[in-house]
Scaffold this active site. Structure first.
Site, mmCIF file in Angstrom:
data_model
loop_
_atom_site.group_PDB
_atom_site.id
_atom_site.type_symbol
_atom_site.label_atom_id
_atom_site.label_comp_id
_atom_site.label_asym_id
_atom_site.label_seq_id
_atom_site.Cartn_x
_atom_site.Cartn_y
_atom_site.Cartn_z
ATOM 1 N N CYS A 76 0.829 -1.206 0.000
ATOM 2 C CA CYS A 76 0.000 0.000 0.000
ATOM 3 C C CYS A 76 0.866 1.260 0.000
ATOM 4 O O CYS A 76 1.525 1.557 -0.979
ATOM 5 C CB CYS A 76 -1.014 -0.036 1.137
ATOM 6 S SG CYS A 76 -2.352 1.179 0.920
ATOM 7 N N HIS A 175 -3.872 -5.012 0.354
ATOM 8 C CA HIS A 175 -3.387 -5.420 1.680
ATOM 9 C C HIS A 175 -3.447 -6.936 1.806
ATOM 10 O O HIS A 175 -4.490 -7.481 2.158
ATOM 11 C CB HIS A 175 -4.236 -4.770 2.775
ATOM 12 C CG HIS A 175 -3.961 -3.323 2.946
ATOM 13 N ND1 HIS A 175 -2.925 -2.840 3.716
ATOM 14 C CD2 HIS A 175 -4.566 -2.240 2.410
ATOM 15 C CE1 HIS A 175 -2.913 -1.523 3.669
ATOM 16 N NE2 HIS A 175 -3.894 -1.136 2.877
ATOM 17 N N GLU A 177 -2.248 -8.750 4.090
ATOM 18 C CA GLU A 177 -2.471 -9.095 5.499
ATOM 19 C C GLU A 177 -3.943 -9.012 5.896
ATOM 20 O O GLU A 177 -4.324 -9.510 6.951
ATOM 21 C CB GLU A 177 -1.601 -8.211 6.407
ATOM 22 C CG GLU A 177 -2.071 -6.791 6.611
ATOM 23 C CD GLU A 177 -1.806 -5.827 5.460
ATOM 24 O OE1 GLU A 177 -2.131 -4.632 5.622
ATOM 25 O OE2 GLU A 177 -1.281 -6.253 4.404
#
Length: 193
Positions: A76, A175, A177
């Site tokens: 990001c 993202h 994660e």
């Protein structure tokens, strides 16, 4: 050991948790010696480009990142700061990628937020086992333009770089994660490079 870059940006804890769930030892640091000795470096981020870049420049971390020879993954804001320039705060980036980061035109809802698929341009190893119909989680108001380093494209308002790769440097706008099992697989692929 996996070094997660600590700088003036958020979302570091989510990345650390995701890497630890994969069974890797992590350290969150801005220590140059640790960054240079780590097996891999992750450059995460949620925040504002100019203040984040200021933190990096003050500590010469921009030059350290650019000089790393091990695999580096920008996520990001980390990806955007690895580019040449960002319109957010008229910020000079690290310049690993020559892309320019621009603000989305307000033709649709900005920020771009939610789950989206992608188009893979290159068969890069970080996407091994991941299909173009799989979705990643995005949340961003700025995007990296397309160029020869673009390995995956997303289209929201206009086409933009969903992922970049040059030498040992990888970067994703989404993202991983926060992208469930697919994001976990991408992180695993990176950690196994």
């Amino acid at each position: 050991m996996i070094a997660i870059l600590k700088y003036n940006a958020g979302n570091v804890q989510s990345v650390e948790n995701a890497i630890q769930r994969l069974g890797y030892k992590t350290t969150v640091t801005d220590d140059v010696a640790i960054l240079k000795s780590a097996d891999k470096v992750i450059f995460p981020g949620v925040g504002e480009a100019s203040s984040a870049m200021e933190y990096l420049v003050e500590r010469s971390l921009d030059q350290v990142i650019k000089g790393l020879k091990k695999p580096v993954l920008g996520i990001c804001l980390g990806m955007q700061l690895m580019c040449a320039f960002s319109e957010e705060g008229n910020t000079e980036g690290i310049g690993i990628f020559s892309n320019v980061v621009k603000k989305f035109p307000t033709l649709e809802i900005v920020p771009h937020m939610g789950w989206n698929d992608f188009k893979l341009l290159e068969g890069e190893s970080i996407f091994e086992g991941i299909d173009e119909t799989d979705n990643f989680y995005y949340v961003h108001s700025y995007y990296a333009t397309l160029n020869t380093c673009t390995i995956a494209v997303n289209d929201y308002i206009l086409p933009f770089s969903a992922a970049l790769q040059k030498d040992n440097f990888y970067a994703v706008q989404f993202h991983p994660e926060k992208s469930g099992k697919i994001g976990e697989l991408l992180l695993k692929n990176f950690l196994e490079l």
